[in-house]
Design a protein around this motif. Sequence first.
Motif, PDB file in Angstrom:
ATOM      1  N   ARG A   1       0.825  -1.180   0.000  1.00  0.00           N
ATOM      2  CA  ARG A   1       0.000   0.000   0.000  1.00  0.00           C
ATOM      3  C   ARG A   1       0.875   1.252   0.000  1.00  0.00           C
ATOM      4  O   ARG A   1       0.574   2.219  -0.651  1.00  0.00           O
TER       5      ARG A   1
ATOM      6  N   VAL B   1       0.340  -5.496  -8.301  1.00  0.00           N
ATOM      7  CA  VAL B   1      -0.001  -6.395  -7.193  1.00  0.00           C
ATOM      8  C   VAL B   1       0.781  -7.686  -7.380  1.00  0.00           C
ATOM      9  O   VAL B   1       0.612  -8.375  -8.390  1.00  0.00           O
TER      10      VAL B   1
ATOM     11  N   ARG C   1       2.328 -11.218  -5.188  1.00  0.00           N
ATOM     12  CA  ARG C   1       2.294 -12.013  -3.958  1.00  0.00           C
ATOM     13  C   ARG C   1       3.505 -12.921  -3.950  1.00  0.00           C
ATOM     14  O   ARG C   1       3.779 -13.635  -4.914  1.00  0.00           O
TER      15      ARG C   1
ATOM     16  N   GLU D   1      -5.703 -14.284  -2.916  1.00  0.00           N
ATOM     17  CA  GLU D   1      -5.420 -13.007  -2.248  1.00  0.00           C
ATOM     18  C   GLU D   1      -5.030 -11.938  -3.280  1.00  0.00           C
ATOM     19  O   GLU D   1      -5.404 -10.773  -3.165  1.00  0.00           O
TER      20      GLU D   1
ATOM     21  N   GLN E   1      -7.027  -8.435  -3.739  1.00  0.00           N
ATOM     22  CA  GLN E   1      -6.350  -7.132  -3.606  1.00  0.00           C
ATOM     23  C   GLN E   1      -6.506  -6.291  -4.873  1.00  0.00           C
ATOM     24  O   GLN E   1      -6.791  -5.107  -4.810  1.00  0.00           O
TER      25      GLN E   1
ATOM     26  N   ARG F   1      -9.946  -4.947  -5.141  1.00  0.00           N
ATOM     27  CA  ARG F   1     -10.166  -3.943  -4.089  1.00  0.00           C
ATOM     28  C   ARG F   1      -9.554  -2.600  -4.500  1.00  0.00           C
ATOM     29  O   ARG F   1     -10.169  -1.551  -4.380  1.00  0.00           O
TER      30      ARG F   1
ATOM     31  N   ASP G   1      -6.203   0.939   2.898  1.00  0.00           N
ATOM     32  CA  ASP G   1      -6.714   0.555   1.574  1.00  0.00           C
ATOM     33  C   ASP G   1      -7.486   1.702   0.924  1.00  0.00           C
ATOM     34  O   ASP G   1      -7.366   1.943  -0.280  1.00  0.00           O
TER      35      ASP G   1
END
Length: 210
Positions: free
Chosen positions: A32, A53, A55, A103, A107, A110, A199
């Motif tokens: 973030r 994004v 992971r 996930e 994300q 979102r 967020d």
Amino acid sequence: MLFTHRAEAGERLAEALRRLKGEDPVVLGLPRGGVPVAYRVARALGAPLDVVVVRKLGVPHHRELGFGAIGEGGVRVVSEDIVRSSRLGPQDIASVEHAEAAELARQAARFRGDRPRVPLDGRTVIVVDDGIATGATAAAACEVVRAQGAARVVLAVPVAPPDAVARLGSAADEVVCLATPHAFRAVGEWYQDFSQTPDEEVVFLLARAA
């Protein structure tokens, strides 16, 4: 103390990156904390802003050791050496990937909402974070961005330890870092205000930039 807050760090980073304006770059913030920094850079360069994004795929029972990373668009980067040395079987790998993919999708939805991902094919891409500690996530982000078609990858951060910057030279085509203090323990100690980025702030800045 080097920086007042992320916005000021972003403005200073933008000055160091202004020469790239002619390359019509895309700016990607690592969520973030990287997004408020990236927002200032994108605004100064008149460039589109998006999130990258990623992971990390952590070895089961030793999560901090990453054996790879995944990104949007089905991009996966895996270190076969770590897979072998950690004795990971196909089921171990699939299980970690499955959990992280869920996930990742959550994300991305979102942060971006219903906007499509900014295409990176053939572009100069500036990957921005608010600082680097080990560099594992930043390296994964650079690899993911390259796999998504970026022609040139520039990693840009306000602060990082010198050894991390040296290591990241192999992940990015260029690393731009404003400060590389030797007595480095954590990114937050170089900011006066390093409060968590919620967020909602990431969502707001991305929508505003769009």
